[in-house]
Design a protein around this motif. Sequence first.
Motif, PDB file in Angstrom:
ATOM      1  N   LYS A 125       0.830  -1.201   0.000  1.00 36.14           N
ATOM      2  CA  LYS A 125       0.000   0.000   0.000  1.00 36.14           C
ATOM      3  C   LYS A 125       0.872   1.262   0.000  1.00 36.14           C
ATOM      4  CE  LYS A 125      -3.762  -0.224   2.208  1.00 36.14           C
ATOM      5  NZ  LYS A 125      -4.848  -0.317   3.165  1.00 36.14           N
ATOM      6  N   ILE A 126       0.561   2.189  -0.920  1.00 33.08           N
ATOM      7  CA  ILE A 126       1.197   3.506  -0.983  1.00 33.08           C
ATOM      8  C   ILE A 126       0.133   4.522  -0.576  1.00 33.08           C
ATOM      9  CG2 ILE A 126       2.257   5.248  -2.467  1.00 33.08           C
ATOM     10  CD1 ILE A 126       4.029   2.799  -2.193  1.00 33.08           C
ATOM     11  N   VAL A 127       0.446   5.347   0.434  1.00 33.59           N
ATOM     12  CA  VAL A 127      -0.487   6.372   0.906  1.00 33.59           C
ATOM     13  C   VAL A 127       0.171   7.734   0.756  1.00 33.59           C
ATOM     14  CG1 VAL A 127      -1.807   7.226   2.883  1.00 33.59           C
ATOM     15  CG2 VAL A 127      -1.527   4.767   2.549  1.00 33.59           C
ATOM     16  N   VAL A 128      -0.562   8.674   0.164  1.00 33.09           N
ATOM     17  CA  VAL A 128      -0.065  10.034  -0.052  1.00 33.09           C
ATOM     18  C   VAL A 128      -0.983  11.011   0.668  1.00 33.09           C
ATOM     19  CG1 VAL A 128       0.537  11.775  -1.777  1.00 33.09           C
ATOM     20  CG2 VAL A 128       0.758   9.345  -2.345  1.00 33.09           C
ATOM     21  N   THR A 129      -0.381  11.921   1.447  1.00 37.84           N
ATOM     22  CA  THR A 129      -1.127  12.949   2.172  1.00 37.84           C
ATOM     23  C   THR A 129      -0.508  14.305   1.883  1.00 37.84           C
ATOM     24  OG1 THR A 129      -1.622  11.408   3.960  1.00 37.84           O
ATOM     25  CG2 THR A 129      -1.881  13.744   4.452  1.00 37.84           C
ATOM     26  N   TRP A 130      -1.341  15.281   1.541  1.00 40.64           N
ATOM     27  CA  TRP A 130      -0.840  16.657   1.423  1.00 40.64           C
ATOM     28  C   TRP A 130      -1.652  17.572   2.325  1.00 40.64           C
ATOM     29  CZ3 TRP A 130      -4.532  20.084   0.036  1.00 40.64           C
ATOM     30  CH2 TRP A 130      -5.526  19.715  -0.861  1.00 40.64           C
ATOM     31  N   THR A 131      -0.998  18.665   2.741  1.00 43.44           N
ATOM     32  CA  THR A 131      -1.635  19.700   3.555  1.00 43.44           C
ATOM     33  C   THR A 131      -1.268  21.034   2.942  1.00 43.44           C
ATOM     34  OG1 THR A 131      -1.284  18.330   5.513  1.00 43.44           O
ATOM     35  CG2 THR A 131      -1.865  20.631   5.893  1.00 43.44           C
ATOM     36  N   ASP A 132      -2.261  21.930   2.795  1.00 39.24           N
ATOM     37  CA  ASP A 132      -1.932  23.233   2.208  1.00 39.24           C
ATOM     38  C   ASP A 132      -1.960  24.342   3.260  1.00 39.24           C
ATOM     39  OD1 ASP A 132      -4.597  24.144   2.436  1.00 39.24           O
ATOM     40  OD2 ASP A 132      -5.060  23.788   0.340  1.00 39.24           O
ATOM     41  N   ASN A 133      -1.621  25.565   2.832  1.00 47.19           N
ATOM     42  CA  ASN A 133      -1.481  26.693   3.760  1.00 47.19           C
ATOM     43  C   ASN A 133      -2.812  27.188   4.322  1.00 47.19           C
ATOM     44  OD1 ASN A 133      -2.080  27.829   1.131  1.00 47.19           O
ATOM     45  ND2 ASN A 133      -1.564  29.817   1.988  1.00 47.19           N
ATOM     46  N   THR A 134      -3.933  26.708   3.785  1.00 45.30           N
ATOM     47  CA  THR A 134      -5.237  27.103   4.326  1.00 45.30           C
ATOM     48  C   THR A 134      -5.778  26.062   5.305  1.00 45.30           C
ATOM     49  OG1 THR A 134      -6.515  26.061   2.550  1.00 45.30           O
ATOM     50  CG2 THR A 134      -5.805  28.355   2.197  1.00 45.30           C
ATOM     51  N   GLY A 135      -5.019  24.979   5.506  1.00 47.49           N
ATOM     52  CA  GLY A 135      -5.447  23.925   6.418  1.00 47.49           C
ATOM     53  C   GLY A 135      -6.145  22.763   5.732  1.00 47.49           C
ATOM     54  N   ASP A 136      -6.398  22.876   4.420  1.00 45.80           N
ATOM     55  CA  ASP A 136      -6.989  21.746   3.698  1.00 45.80           C
ATOM     56  C   ASP A 136      -6.007  20.588   3.695  1.00 45.80           C
ATOM     57  OD1 ASP A 136      -9.367  22.992   3.074  1.00 45.80           O
ATOM     58  OD2 ASP A 136      -8.726  23.615   1.071  1.00 45.80           O
ATOM     59  N   LYS A 137      -6.565  19.376   3.713  1.00 48.68           N
ATOM     60  CA  LYS A 137      -5.734  18.186   3.763  1.00 48.68           C
ATOM     61  C   LYS A 137      -6.420  17.094   2.956  1.00 48.68           C
ATOM     62  CE  LYS A 137      -3.455  15.370   7.250  1.00 48.68           C
ATOM     63  NZ  LYS A 137      -3.252  15.178   8.686  1.00 48.68           N
ATOM     64  N   ARG A 138      -5.647  16.271   2.294  1.00 49.70           N
ATOM     65  CA  ARG A 138      -6.212  15.167   1.528  1.00 49.70           C
ATOM     66  C   ARG A 138      -5.282  13.968   1.635  1.00 49.70           C
ATOM     67  NH1 ARG A 138     -10.690  13.930  -1.640  1.00 49.70           N
ATOM     68  NH2 ARG A 138     -10.204  11.957  -2.577  1.00 49.70           N
ATOM     69  N   THR A 139      -5.873  12.786   1.766  1.00 51.32           N
ATOM     70  CA  THR A 139      -5.117  11.534   1.803  1.00 51.32           C
ATOM     71  C   THR A 139      -5.762  10.573   0.825  1.00 51.32           C
ATOM     72  OG1 THR A 139      -4.537  11.830   4.127  1.00 51.32           O
ATOM     73  CG2 THR A 139      -4.372   9.602   3.240  1.00 51.32           C
ATOM     74  N   ASP A 140      -4.932   9.983  -0.035  1.00 56.18           N
ATOM     75  CA  ASP A 140      -5.394   8.960  -0.965  1.00 56.18           C
ATOM     76  C   ASP A 140      -4.389   7.815  -0.951  1.00 56.18           C
ATOM     77  OD1 ASP A 140      -7.828  10.085  -2.196  1.00 56.18           O
ATOM     78  OD2 ASP A 140      -6.483  11.634  -2.916  1.00 56.18           O
TER      79      ASP A 140
END
Length: 106
Positions: free
Chosen positions: A83-98
């Motif tokens: 399993k490969i999991v990628v998470t990003w967080t931006d400067n407005t606090g939005d976050k996504r994990t796929d």
Amino acid sequence: MAEPMKIRATLQGDVADVRILIAHPMETGMRRNASGKIVPLHFIQSVVVTHNGKTVLDAQWSQAIARNPFLGLRVKGARAGDKIVVTWTDNTGDKRTDEATVTAGT
């Protein structure tokens, strides 16, 4: 909410070739819209990639990265089904994990 990332992880021997396309506007805070107002700063600050729960990439980005960034990396010691999991967080606090599963190469 942000669009899902497109993640492809293909096995070549014991190395997974991981390709990630992130849908994000990546605004620099210097561009003006049609009415002449500055478009606010909006960019990904952090990207973390894990392989079976172990961090293999931890990157800090700034507004200098292009819109809809593409990220490619290779992960040694991978096997089909991992399993490969990628998470990003931006400067407005939005976050996504796929996540994606490593598949056998062709």
